[in-house]
Design an enzyme around this catalytic site. Structure first.
Site, mmCIF file in Angstrom:
data_model
loop_
_atom_site.group_PDB
_atom_site.id
_atom_site.type_symbol
_atom_site.label_atom_id
_atom_site.label_comp_id
_atom_site.label_asym_id
_atom_site.label_seq_id
_atom_site.Cartn_x
_atom_site.Cartn_y
_atom_site.Cartn_z
ATOM 1 N N ASP A 90 0.862 -1.184 0.000
ATOM 2 C CA ASP A 90 0.000 0.000 0.000
ATOM 3 C C ASP A 90 0.902 1.238 0.000
ATOM 4 O OD1 ASP A 90 0.725 -0.890 2.698
ATOM 5 O OD2 ASP A 90 -0.437 0.811 3.438
ATOM 6 N N GLU A 153 0.020 -0.831 5.895
ATOM 7 C CA GLU A 153 1.095 -0.299 6.741
ATOM 8 C C GLU A 153 0.939 1.197 6.929
ATOM 9 O OE1 GLU A 153 4.720 1.424 8.164
ATOM 10 O OE2 GLU A 153 3.867 1.830 6.198
HETATM 11 ZN ZN LIG Z 1 6.655 1.862 4.535
#
Ligand SMILES: [Zn+2]
Length: 473
Positions: A90, A153
């Site tokens: 992501d 994340e």
């Molecule tokens: Zn990262």
């Protein structure tokens, strides 16, 4: 066995490595819960990036697993032992002002550009090729190797939380999501509030009454703005003159005006990340500093005095009794991210405390409670992330240091940081690359890139790291 030339192995695969990275960079894998479905709980972009990696794994003969559409892994080898690299696909939104296409995967002057180039798609593909090389060479290994892929994340870590609730925790691992050489220590992070006791009553008939105070919204940021509303019954001009003098002397920006019969004071500071409050200028604390010089009502003054006594000019918790220095991990720091006050709720400080592994949080909290009580404040709403620390003599670190020093001919100094990396979610894990020392950190910025040279160097490091870690000690 003949000595393996890891860099040479990467160079043989250079073109396909770059193409695979370009394909990943062309997916706009930004969190988007407005188009979330069961198959794509974080949105279709993020899901596409996860599938892209799983498809690469299928193409190259790895065992693949999608874990709840939030994470996944690619696996090779056999044995009870498991080592892993933890990556994420992501990215944060691209933002404005790019010179290149943020989702084009363009190459210019030896750099590959795109949102996620260094955080964390470039390092992810480098780790992927590291694993692929170990597999292609048919090297004998004793443990399984996994590439774990997260997709959240950049926001809430729902990926790793879900993953490790359902999947095995690796014995050892690394996260290619920060800096080389090796980050082995990350401070603990405790957020908590100090709240003024309810039984503090507002004094009637004071010449100046603090009606409200506001500064900051986030625990981990130094506030760059503060606002106090005062009811001033006498000598208003004199006080405003004092405020002007204060702004001038301190070289600050501020203003005052009258609104609904009250005097409003505003002050600007300089924002910074809460991990080092001294890098900013805390507008709330500075404004409290001014208010402490004029005679305001008793309850308001209790709040202001606490601010000045505990925090003004002191980000190390000295007045709270928690000053502590750790040789490796540095100081305890306290950031006052939030300050609010009104008659109904009283005063509140929202604090972000970062502490090294050698600091006892329980003892520290007791000291803070006792100190705060003297000023009629109480501790509440504590949330805590424990320090993450792998000792320097751990075999994980020894092996990664050896790999790094062999390939770069540079000494691998262990790093300790105040922030947090993805490695925190591993039981025994460290951050290992992929930003090399001396390179500017362009993560989350416009025109994010990774040097192609670094991409290939990282892949070679990861290949050898996987190999060495997958051997029995
Ligand atoms: Zn990262």
């Amino acid at each position: 066995m003949a000595k393996i030339d890891w860099k040479q192995e990467v160079h043989k695969r250079k073109n396909e490595l770059i193409q695979d990275l370009q394909g990943l960079l062309r997916i706009r894998s930004v969190l988007n819960e407005t188009n979330a479905t069961e198959e794509a709980p974080l949105g279709t972009g993020v899901k596409k990036a996860l599938e892209y990696l799983l498809d690469l794994g299928k193409r190259d003969g790895f065992l693949i697993k999608n874990v709840g559409n939030l994470a996944g892994h690619l696996e090779m080898g056999s044995g009870d032992g498991l080592i892993a690299a933890l990556c994420h696909v992501d990215v944060v939104p691209e933002g404005d002002g790019w010179i290149v296409d943020p989702f084009g995967g363009e190459i210019r002057e030896g750099r590959i550009y795109g949102r996620g180039a260094i955080d964390d798609k470039g390092p992810t593909i480098a780790a992927y090729y590291g694993m692929k090389i170990v597999r292609d060479l048919g090297l004998p290994i004793d443990k399984r190797i996994r590439l774990i892929i997260g997709t959240d994340e950049e926001s809430k870590w729902r990926c790793v939380n879900h993953y490790f609730e359902n999947e095995e925790m690796p014995d050892r691992g690394f996260a290619p999501d920060a800096d080389f050489p090796v980050i082995h220590a990350e401070k603990g992070i405790a957020d908590f509030d100090l709240k003024q006791n309810r039984n503090s009553l507002r004094e009637k008939g004071a010449k100046i009454t603090l009606i409200s105070f506001f500064s900051g919204r986030r625990y981990n940021m130094v506030p760059d703005y503060a606002r106090a509303v005062l009811d001033i019954q006498q000598e208003q001009t004199e006080i405003l003159q004092q405020f002007n003098d204060f702004i001038y002397r301190q070289e600050l920006t501020g203003r005052y005006y009258v609104e609904s019969g009250y005097v409003v004071l505003e002050l600007e500071g300089i924002s910074a990340h809460g991990m080092e409050p001294d890098h900013g200028k805390n507008a709330g604390l500075l404004l409290a500093g001014f208010l402490s010089t004029i005679k305001i009502d008793r309850k308001g003054m209790e709040f202001i005095k606490a601010a000045v006594h505990f925090f003004l000019g002191d980000s190390r918790g000295r007045a709270l009794g928690v000053q502590h220095k750790d040789e490796q991990m540095g100081d305890v720091t306290i950031n006052v991210g939030i300050m609010t006050y009104n008659d109904e709720d009283g005063g509140r400080f929202g604090l972000n405390m970062r502490y090294p592994a050698s600091f006892s949080l329980d003892e520290g909290m007791e000291k803070i409670m006792r100190a705060a009580e003297e000023f009629h404040f109480q501790v509440s709403d504590i949330s805590n992330l424990k320090p993450h620390y792998v000792p320097a003599d751990d075999i994980l670190i020894q092996k990664l240091v050896k790999v790094y020093e062999q390939q770069t001919n540079e000494k691998a100094e262990l790093l300790a940081i105040s922030g947090g990396t993805y490695a925190r979610s591993l039981q025994s894990g460290v951050a290992f690359g992929a930003l090399f020392p001396g390179r500017p950190d362009v993560a989350h910025q416009k025109d994010e890139y990774m040097e192609l040279e670094d991409l290939l160097r990282a892949a070679a490091l990861y290949a050898q790291a996987f190999y060495e870690l997958a051997l029995d000690e």
